[in-house]
Design an enzyme around this catalytic site. Structure first.
Site, PDB file in Angstrom:
ATOM      1  N   HIS A 184       9.382 -61.780  81.539  1.00  0.00           N
ATOM      2  CA  HIS A 184       9.336 -61.302  80.160  1.00  0.00           C
ATOM      3  C   HIS A 184       9.516 -62.433  79.149  1.00  0.00           C
ATOM      4  O   HIS A 184      10.481 -63.195  79.210  1.00  0.00           O
ATOM      5  CB  HIS A 184      10.418 -60.243  79.957  1.00  0.00           C
ATOM      6  N   SER A 197       7.531 -58.226  72.718  1.00  0.00           N
ATOM      7  CA  SER A 197       8.618 -57.347  73.140  1.00  0.00           C
ATOM      8  C   SER A 197       8.841 -56.251  72.100  1.00  0.00           C
ATOM      9  O   SER A 197       7.936 -55.476  71.803  1.00  0.00           O
ATOM     10  CB  SER A 197       9.889 -58.171  73.384  1.00  0.00           C
ATOM     11  N   ASP A 206       7.509 -59.205  84.722  1.00  0.00           N
ATOM     12  CA  ASP A 206       8.189 -58.599  83.578  1.00  0.00           C
ATOM     13  C   ASP A 206       8.626 -57.188  83.955  1.00  0.00           C
ATOM     14  O   ASP A 206       7.840 -56.415  84.520  1.00  0.00           O
ATOM     15  CB  ASP A 206       7.217 -58.567  82.391  1.00  0.00           C
TER      16      ASP A 206
END
Length: 251
Positions: free
Chosen positions: A224, A113, A192
């Site tokens: 995600h 991320s 995601d």
């Protein structure tokens, strides 16, 4: 290195002293630049799994978080961590274990991320100004990277941003072209919200003129950072094994 110090690094190494030098993975955790920690249970577990499964030394960065330290503090801290790792390339760094057992010609930079975004920025910077002699980044591993052109929250957290196309969030062609490694692995999740920008990153990297090889792994019906949030998910194990294969350059 103040305010970033050695205490802001979490070093994981195999339980037993190895008989040869090992690759070193610098890992940068996610959390939207304002949450989470390298010392949290889920990231500690992930780093420990990679250490054991790949037989590597993992160094995780405990970077400064917004709002206590506005961006680009986290980028600066991650760069300081990479410099610290690279300082062991001649066997004279501050950490004896890295001096003795770390193969600093085989550094991997990885993050999920927000950490994936910072990983890209580090590799572009290395491509511009380099690292100490003997230190070399072999590969970059991006897990569900957070790229978001014009992201208003990111721009608020980074008062010195240069606008919606800030190259830290919308990678510039020139930065992509000088990524300082020969191999990149990008892991994406189908559900995601960042899936599309992850694929776009891959396409733009390929078309940038960068002279390397990019691999892509996709997990269907996954969201995600699912592999961090639930380490028991069978596909989380598959991701870890893909990382192991990538590190050891197995096809």
């Amino acid at each position: 290195m103040s305010p970033f110090e050695y205490s802001s690094l979490l070093l994981r190494s195999p339980a037993r002293a190895p008989h040869r030098k090992l690759p070193v993975v610098l890992f940068i955790h996610g959390g939207g630049f304002c949450m989470r920690s390298a010392f949290s249970e889920d990231y500690t577990r992930f780093g420990s799994h990679i250490t054991a499964d790949a037989n590597v030394i993992v160094v995780s960065v405990e970077y400064g978080l917004f709002p206590a330290r506005p961006l680009p503090a986290c980028y600066d801290d991650s760069w300081a961590a990479l410099e610290w790792v690279a300082s062991h390339s001649k066997g004279t760094g501050p950490e004896p274990w890295l001096n003795k057992y770390g193969d600093l010609s085989r550094i991997f930079v990885s993050g999920n991320s927000a950490g994936g975004t910072m990983s890209h920025t580090l590799l572009a910077k290395v491509g511009s100004i380099g690292l100490p002699e003997g230190a070399k980044i072999e590969g970059m591993i991006l897990l569900h990277p957070y790229f978001a052109e014009g992201d208003k929250m990111w721009m608020f957290m980074c008062p010195t941003n240069v606008g919606p196309k800030d190259p830290r969030m919308k990678p510039a062609v020139e930065d992509l072209a000088r990524i300082a490694c020969g191999r990149v692995l990008v892991v994406l999740a189908e559900k995601d919200f960042l899936y599309g920008v992850g694929k776009l990153y891959v396409d733009e990297l390929i078309n940038s003129g960068w002279n390397g090889k990019v691999e892509v792994m996709e997990n269907k019906e996954k969201e995600h950072c699912f592999n961090i949030n639930d380490h028991t998910d069978p596909e989380a194990s598959v991701i870890r094994q893909r990382i192991v294969s990538f590190i050891h350059n197995r096809s």
